[in-house]
Motif scaffolding. Structure first.
Motif, PDB file in Angstrom:
ATOM      1  N   VAL A 158       0.838  -1.201   0.000  1.00  0.00           N
ATOM      2  CA  VAL A 158       0.000   0.000   0.000  1.00  0.00           C
ATOM      3  C   VAL A 158       0.871   1.249   0.000  1.00  0.00           C
ATOM      4  O   VAL A 158       0.629   2.199  -0.754  1.00  0.00           O
ATOM      5  CB  VAL A 158      -0.942  -0.003   1.218  1.00  0.00           C
ATOM      6  CG1 VAL A 158      -1.698   1.326   1.304  1.00  0.00           C
ATOM      7  CG2 VAL A 158      -1.926  -1.164   1.141  1.00  0.00           C
ATOM      8  N   ALA A 159       1.932   1.241   0.838  1.00  0.00           N
ATOM      9  CA  ALA A 159       2.804   2.415   0.938  1.00  0.00           C
ATOM     10  C   ALA A 159       3.583   2.673  -0.349  1.00  0.00           C
ATOM     11  O   ALA A 159       3.980   3.809  -0.633  1.00  0.00           O
ATOM     12  CB  ALA A 159       3.776   2.244   2.101  1.00  0.00           C
ATOM     13  N   THR A 160       3.791   1.629  -1.144  1.00  0.00           N
ATOM     14  CA  THR A 160       4.518   1.797  -2.407  1.00  0.00           C
ATOM     15  C   THR A 160       3.717   2.592  -3.423  1.00  0.00           C
ATOM     16  O   THR A 160       4.270   3.396  -4.183  1.00  0.00           O
ATOM     17  CB  THR A 160       4.895   0.412  -2.984  1.00  0.00           C
ATOM     18  OG1 THR A 160       5.775  -0.252  -2.070  1.00  0.00           O
ATOM     19  CG2 THR A 160       5.573   0.540  -4.334  1.00  0.00           C
ATOM     20  N   VAL A 161       2.402   2.397  -3.451  1.00  0.00           N
ATOM     21  CA  VAL A 161       1.572   3.086  -4.451  1.00  0.00           C
ATOM     22  C   VAL A 161       0.770   4.239  -3.860  1.00  0.00           C
ATOM     23  O   VAL A 161       0.123   4.997  -4.602  1.00  0.00           O
ATOM     24  CB  VAL A 161       0.617   2.090  -5.149  1.00  0.00           C
ATOM     25  CG1 VAL A 161       1.413   1.110  -5.996  1.00  0.00           C
ATOM     26  CG2 VAL A 161      -0.255   1.359  -4.138  1.00  0.00           C
ATOM     27  N   ALA A 162       0.806   4.402  -2.526  1.00  0.00           N
ATOM     28  CA  ALA A 162       0.003   5.461  -1.891  1.00  0.00           C
ATOM     29  C   ALA A 162       0.371   6.865  -2.359  1.00  0.00           C
ATOM     30  O   ALA A 162      -0.526   7.690  -2.595  1.00  0.00           O
ATOM     31  CB  ALA A 162       0.118   5.362  -0.370  1.00  0.00           C
ATOM     32  N   PRO A 163       1.659   7.213  -2.501  1.00  0.00           N
ATOM     33  CA  PRO A 163       1.965   8.570  -2.969  1.00  0.00           C
ATOM     34  C   PRO A 163       1.368   8.872  -4.338  1.00  0.00           C
ATOM     35  O   PRO A 163       0.866   9.975  -4.570  1.00  0.00           O
ATOM     36  CB  PRO A 163       3.504   8.596  -3.004  1.00  0.00           C
ATOM     37  CG  PRO A 163       3.916   7.577  -1.996  1.00  0.00           C
ATOM     38  CD  PRO A 163       2.892   6.494  -2.118  1.00  0.00           C
ATOM     39  N   TYR A 164       1.400   7.885  -5.232  1.00  0.00           N
ATOM     40  CA  TYR A 164       0.812   8.131  -6.546  1.00  0.00           C
ATOM     41  C   TYR A 164      -0.702   8.242  -6.467  1.00  0.00           C
ATOM     42  O   TYR A 164      -1.308   9.134  -7.085  1.00  0.00           O
ATOM     43  CB  TYR A 164       1.188   7.038  -7.540  1.00  0.00           C
ATOM     44  CG  TYR A 164       0.586   7.312  -8.897  1.00  0.00           C
ATOM     45  CD1 TYR A 164       1.067   8.359  -9.677  1.00  0.00           C
ATOM     46  CD2 TYR A 164      -0.508   6.588  -9.373  1.00  0.00           C
ATOM     47  CE1 TYR A 164       0.498   8.660 -10.909  1.00  0.00           C
ATOM     48  CE2 TYR A 164      -1.077   6.873 -10.591  1.00  0.00           C
ATOM     49  CZ  TYR A 164      -0.577   7.915 -11.357  1.00  0.00           C
ATOM     50  OH  TYR A 164      -1.159   8.224 -12.572  1.00  0.00           O
ATOM     51  N   ALA A 165      -1.328   7.345  -5.721  1.00  0.00           N
ATOM     52  CA  ALA A 165      -2.787   7.399  -5.589  1.00  0.00           C
ATOM     53  C   ALA A 165      -3.226   8.752  -5.046  1.00  0.00           C
ATOM     54  O   ALA A 165      -4.216   9.337  -5.511  1.00  0.00           O
ATOM     55  CB  ALA A 165      -3.277   6.273  -4.680  1.00  0.00           C
ATOM     56  N   ALA A 166      -2.477   9.271  -4.068  1.00  0.00           N
ATOM     57  CA  ALA A 166      -2.808  10.578  -3.505  1.00  0.00           C
ATOM     58  C   ALA A 166      -2.627  11.680  -4.543  1.00  0.00           C
ATOM     59  O   ALA A 166      -3.409  12.636  -4.591  1.00  0.00           O
ATOM     60  CB  ALA A 166      -1.936  10.855  -2.283  1.00  0.00           C
ATOM     61  N   SER A 167      -1.613  11.543  -5.393  1.00  0.00           N
ATOM     62  CA  SER A 167      -1.333  12.590  -6.382  1.00  0.00           C
ATOM     63  C   SER A 167      -2.427  12.721  -7.425  1.00  0.00           C
ATOM     64  O   SER A 167      -2.602  13.793  -8.022  1.00  0.00           O
ATOM     65  CB  SER A 167       0.013  12.322  -7.066  1.00  0.00           C
ATOM     66  OG  SER A 167      -0.082  11.250  -7.995  1.00  0.00           O
ATOM     67  N   ILE A 168      -3.165  11.633  -7.679  1.00  0.00           N
ATOM     68  CA  ILE A 168      -4.261  11.700  -8.661  1.00  0.00           C
ATOM     69  C   ILE A 168      -5.624  11.596  -7.977  1.00  0.00           C
ATOM     70  O   ILE A 168      -6.643  11.443  -8.647  1.00  0.00           O
ATOM     71  CB  ILE A 168      -4.118  10.605  -9.736  1.00  0.00           C
ATOM     72  CG1 ILE A 168      -4.185   9.214  -9.117  1.00  0.00           C
ATOM     73  CG2 ILE A 168      -2.837  10.796 -10.545  1.00  0.00           C
ATOM     74  CD1 ILE A 168      -4.296   8.090 -10.150  1.00  0.00           C
ATOM     75  N   ASN A 169      -5.606  11.653  -6.641  1.00  0.00           N
ATOM     76  CA  ASN A 169      -6.842  11.620  -5.857  1.00  0.00           C
ATOM     77  C   ASN A 169      -7.667  10.368  -6.163  1.00  0.00           C
ATOM     78  O   ASN A 169      -8.874  10.429  -6.382  1.00  0.00           O
ATOM     79  CB  ASN A 169      -7.676  12.883  -6.122  1.00  0.00           C
ATOM     80  CG  ASN A 169      -8.766  13.080  -5.089  1.00  0.00           C
ATOM     81  OD1 ASN A 169      -8.629  12.659  -3.935  1.00  0.00           O
ATOM     82  ND2 ASN A 169      -9.853  13.723  -5.482  1.00  0.00           N
ATOM     83  N   ARG A 170      -6.967   9.196  -6.158  1.00  0.00           N
ATOM     84  CA  ARG A 170      -7.637   7.930  -6.424  1.00  0.00           C
ATOM     85  C   ARG A 170      -7.599   7.045  -5.180  1.00  0.00           C
ATOM     86  O   ARG A 170      -6.630   7.032  -4.436  1.00  0.00           O
ATOM     87  CB  ARG A 170      -6.953   7.175  -7.562  1.00  0.00           C
ATOM     88  CG  ARG A 170      -7.217   7.719  -8.947  1.00  0.00           C
ATOM     89  CD  ARG A 170      -8.642   7.473  -9.417  1.00  0.00           C
ATOM     90  NE  ARG A 170      -8.773   7.635 -10.846  1.00  0.00           N
ATOM     91  CZ  ARG A 170      -8.859   8.790 -11.478  1.00  0.00           C
ATOM     92  NH1 ARG A 170      -8.804   9.911 -10.785  1.00  0.00           N
ATOM     93  NH2 ARG A 170      -8.991   8.840 -12.795  1.00  0.00           N
TER      94      ARG A 170
END
Length: 292
Positions: free
Chosen positions: A199-211
């Motif tokens: 989860v922590a690996t993809v969380a920064p990207y998910a937050a950046s696109i509000n997904r």
């Protein structure tokens, strides 16, 4: 034989559809008085996808996302009074906005042309070969990015539940850098194992696109060990038409998960990823990358 290091560069065939006609974008370089595909040298430690995206934007004003790979060029260039090999990676690239071109010393003109006219205008046969490769990899129906989680704290150094084992400081840095890479691929759907390190690996990207991150417990180490058959049927859920989906999982699961998705892969180092494009004719085209 020259010991000069290889010059690494990257770029793309930027294309669009206009009135049922495919157009590609060429650049004119006044220094050489030639017409070529947009590309440029990577900066030190720059990931090849980020370098390709940066160079295309700098030369054309176009912000792009990348599709399938189109090939690699190798040729000799002058460097430091001698010669060096230049290695140039190319991808299919689609504009995501209408950027504004500003002429400069490096590129003074750009031109959108139908493919046939572009083929005749290009100054180098090697660029024509790359352009011709575009026809064989579009259109793309769906894309999946398979990621092994970034570096986590070692099991022997962690006293809590394994599912809560966090990323190391290096792993967190890789997760942050992965944000730009996933953006360059146009990822718009995020799936992860429910383990913290994934989860922590993809969380920064998910937050950046509000997904929202969709959690799949069956692709965690614990879930896979409990029920290996739980992966069956995930392919249909993962391959979503019109979407670019990132799926983050674990080393012991990735081989079986990849087979379920229809892809044969080898070993994954932490933070590395495989980009798989499903084409309209059913073929799969994949591209492997190290961690950013």
């Amino acid at each position: 034989m020259s010991n000069t290091p290889t010059v690494i560069a990257a770029g793309g065939v930027v294309w669009r559809e206009r009135r049922d006609t495919r157009q590609v974008l060429l650049v004119h370089r006044p220094r050489y008085d030639d017409w070529s595909l947009p590309k440029g040298k990577l900066t030190p430690h720059e990931h090849v996808l980020l370098g390709a995206r940066r160079e295309i934007e700098e030369e054309t004003g176009q912000r792009v996302v990348f599709g399938p790979p189109l090939g690699v060029q190798r040729y000799q260039v002058r460097k430091n009074g001698g010669t060096a090999e230049k290695l140039v990676h190319y991808w299919s690239a689609v504009p995501v906005d209408d950027g504004e071109f500003e002429p400069n010393d490096e590129v003074d003109e750009i031109s959108w042309l139908p493919v046939d006219k572009a083929r005749n205008k290009l100054s180098y046969p090697r660029d024509v070969d790359i352009l011709d490769a575009l026809e064989h990899v579009v259109p793309v129906v769906a894309t999946i990015v398979i990621v092994r989680h970034a570096e986590a704290v070692k099991r022997k150094d962690w006293d809590g539940k394994d599912t809560l084992r966090p990323l190391t400081s290096n792993g967190k840095a890789v997760a942050e850098r992965l944000t730009g890479v996933l953006a360059a691929l146009g990822v718009d759907r995020v799936i992860s194992s429910d383990a913290e390190r994934c989860v922590a690996t993809v969380a920064p990207y998910a937050a950046s696109i509000n997904r929202h991150i969709t959690l799949w417990p069956e692709i965690s180490e614990r879930g896979y060990e409990a029920d290996p058959g739980g992966l069956r049927g995930l392919s249909e859920r993962a391959w979503k038409p019109g979407k670019v989906t990132v799926v983050c999982s674990h080393r012991p699961v990735l081989a079986a998960l990849s087979r379920e998705l229809g892809v044969k892969v080898g070993k994954f180092s932490t933070g590395s990823f495989l980009v798989v494009h499903r084409l309209a004719d059913g073929r799969l085209v994949h591209d492997r990358f190290h961690a950013p």
